[in-house]
Design a protein around this motif. Structure first.
Motif, PDB file in Angstrom:
ATOM      1  N   GLU A 247      59.259  28.430  60.752  1.00  0.00           N
ATOM      2  CA  GLU A 247      58.194  27.781  59.988  1.00  0.00           C
ATOM      3  C   GLU A 247      57.853  28.595  58.747  1.00  0.00           C
ATOM      4  O   GLU A 247      57.580  28.029  57.669  1.00  0.00           O
ATOM      5  CB  GLU A 247      56.965  27.620  60.875  1.00  0.00           C
ATOM      6  CG  GLU A 247      55.874  26.754  60.277  1.00  0.00           C
ATOM      7  CD  GLU A 247      56.286  25.289  60.196  1.00  0.00           C
ATOM      8  OE1 GLU A 247      55.830  24.600  59.261  1.00  0.00           O
ATOM      9  OE2 GLU A 247      57.059  24.852  61.074  1.00  0.00           O
TER      10      GLU A 247
ATOM     11  N   GLU B 175      58.174  27.119  54.883  1.00  0.00           N
ATOM     12  CA  GLU B 175      57.021  27.090  53.993  1.00  0.00           C
ATOM     13  C   GLU B 175      57.276  27.916  52.733  1.00  0.00           C
ATOM     14  O   GLU B 175      56.858  27.535  51.636  1.00  0.00           O
ATOM     15  CB  GLU B 175      55.780  27.599  54.728  1.00  0.00           C
ATOM     16  CG  GLU B 175      54.498  27.538  53.906  1.00  0.00           C
ATOM     17  CD  GLU B 175      54.162  26.144  53.411  1.00  0.00           C
ATOM     18  OE1 GLU B 175      53.429  26.032  52.405  1.00  0.00           O
ATOM     19  OE2 GLU B 175      54.649  25.157  54.027  1.00  0.00           O
TER      20      GLU B 175
ATOM     21  N   ARG C  15      59.441  25.816  50.547  1.00  0.00           N
ATOM     22  CA  ARG C  15      58.701  24.686  49.988  1.00  0.00           C
ATOM     23  C   ARG C  15      57.853  25.133  48.798  1.00  0.00           C
ATOM     24  O   ARG C  15      57.808  24.478  47.752  1.00  0.00           O
ATOM     25  CB  ARG C  15      57.812  24.057  51.061  1.00  0.00           C
ATOM     26  CG  ARG C  15      57.184  22.735  50.627  1.00  0.00           C
ATOM     27  CD  ARG C  15      56.039  22.350  51.543  1.00  0.00           C
ATOM     28  NE  ARG C  15      54.929  23.280  51.418  1.00  0.00           N
ATOM     29  CZ  ARG C  15      54.050  23.265  50.414  1.00  0.00           C
ATOM     30  NH1 ARG C  15      54.152  22.382  49.436  1.00  0.00           N
ATOM     31  NH2 ARG C  15      53.068  24.153  50.389  1.00  0.00           N
TER      32      ARG C  15
END
Length: 435
Positions: free
Chosen positions: A317, A321, A324
């Motif tokens: 995760e 992130e 992103r």
């Protein structure tokens, strides 16, 4: 040259001469003869056939290309499928052409493109084109070459057959920086190649208006095409350019003049010999990219490039992130939406243009006749062609005034092929979505 190859060249030259003469007559005709009012309401699409289902194994991967043969059968190339699947006009599997391998008659990895020139079936795989006439198991010729184009950061391999027996190369980007350097470049050359890979001439120069997004160096991240300037899901694989089904000409969008009075874009048809058969300036009203659309595209693009939509168990995760955010920081949008998103060359001489992206995500296709006059529109408000949210609703593969063939991507990765009949009745009431 073999007898088959000679016949293919002669037939192709005849097609080119016939097409040139026909279009010249139309374009030289008085404006009053060519002109006709476009239908004020959208044409309607009626679905009459759907191929594919969760229970079926007829389609097992996304459709890469689709062609209608002289026998009216449907020839379909699919991702990760080393064969061309042949369907009857009512959707029944008739046979499969090819098998996994690298020998004559084999298909390496997948049938990437398929089509017909006269009585010759051509099938393109990873780096070859094979020609079949009388025996679908034994090709008459296998065409294979690799030509580097250092100034473009690309490599050309056999792409699509043309009417005169020559080819257009498949452009593979080998230098990621080339994707983002085109904005200052006059364009990319669309070259006509011999079967041995020799560059014969340049058909046209493809506009490349800064089609990429650069960002910080990061494992797994590299320059990618902008969602507003992406390539068509099927077809030639060049920006806003399509080859006519008979291989005699290319249809493309040329210069876009959004600051002109009035703003226009060029609609072009160019023969494979480089002759301009149609050059029409189409007026349009520029549409600004709204803040809401900018935010939506930024979120979707950064999520896609980071890996959220195709999440791998190897990515944490934290990594997702971080990626992103890196993409989100450098995302940009032009001031105005590109007036055309995709081009499809119709089997009946029509030209289909997918216009600007809309806030409601309804795809609006405009249909122009051989002289570049707008005849009507088609609206498609349902469906998707991939997991990418900004992709078109329907990947239009074959189109005419009477019918449209296209592909979608359903739930659980189920691919579908659709056939629609076109109802060109001009209704006086409010428009309805066509599909």
């Amino acid at each position: 040259m073999t007898e088959t190859a000679s016949r293919l060249v002669n037939e192709g030259e005849a097609y080119v001469r016939l097409l040139t003469c026909a279009i010249a007559v139309l374009l030289c005709a008085p404006a009053g003869i060519r002109a006709q009012a476009a239908c004020p309401t959208p044409w309607q699409l009626e679905e009459v056939l759907r191929i594919g289902s969760p229970e079926s194994t007829d389609l097992v991967a996304s459709v890469l290309d689709l062609a209608i043969g002289p026998d009216s059968a449907l020839y379909v190339a699919q991702a990760m499928v080393p064969a061309v699947t042949v369907f009857s006009h009512n959707g029944q599997v008739l046979r499969r052409i090819g098998r996994a391998g690298q020998g004559p008659g084999d298909i390496e990895l997948a049938a990437r493109a398929v089509g017909w020139i006269g009585d010759t079936l051509w099938v393109a795989d990873f780096n070859r084109i094979q020609l079949f006439t009388t025996d679908e198991r034994r090709p008459d010729q296998v065409i294979q070459f690799s030509r580097g184009v250092p100034e473009e950061g690309s490599l050309l391999t056999p792409g699509r057959m043309l009417a005169d027996g020559t080819l257009i190369g498949r452009r593979r980007i080998t230098d990621g920086g080339a994707l983002s350097s085109r904005g200052e470049n006059p364009g990319l050359a669309l070259r006509r190649l011999s079967r041995s890979g020799e560059v014969l001439d340049t058909i046209a120069t493809i506009e490349w208006p800064g089609n990429a997004i650069e960002h910080e160096r990061d494992a797994g991240l590299f320059p990618g095409r902008h969602p507003l300037r992406d390539l068509a899901p099927v077809g030639l694989g060049e920006y806003l350019t399509a080859v006519k089904p008979d291989g005699a000409a290319v249809v493309r969008i040329g210069e876009v003049r959004e600051d002109a009075t009035p703003p226009t874009f060029d609609l072009l048809v160019i023969s494979i010999r480089g002759d301009t058969l149609l050059h029409r300036s189409v007026e349009y009203e520029p549409r600004e990219v709204t803040r809401a659309m900018e935010r939506r595209l930024a979120d979707e693009y950064s999520g896609w490039r980071a890996g959220y939509y195709t999440r791998s168990s190897e990515l944490t995760e934290t990594t997702l992130e971080r990626r992103r955010r890196a993409v989100r920081r450098v995302f940009w949008v032009p001031e105005y939406l590109p007036p055309v998103r995709q081009v499809v060359a119709g089997t009946d001489g029509t030209i289909w243009l997918l216009r600007e992206m809309r806030e409601d995500r309804v795809d609006v296709w405009e249909v122009y006749d051989v002289g570049g006059t707008l005849e009507g529109t088609v609206e498609i408000g349902h469906g998707r062609t991939s997991l990418v949210p900004w992709d078109p609703r329907l990947a239009v593969s074959v189109a005419s005034r009477d019918e449209v063939w296209g592909a979608t991507y359903g739930d659980f990765g189920i691919p579908y092929i659709h056939r629609y009949l076109v109802d060109r009745t001009c209704a006086s009431g409010p428009a309805q979505n066509g599909a």
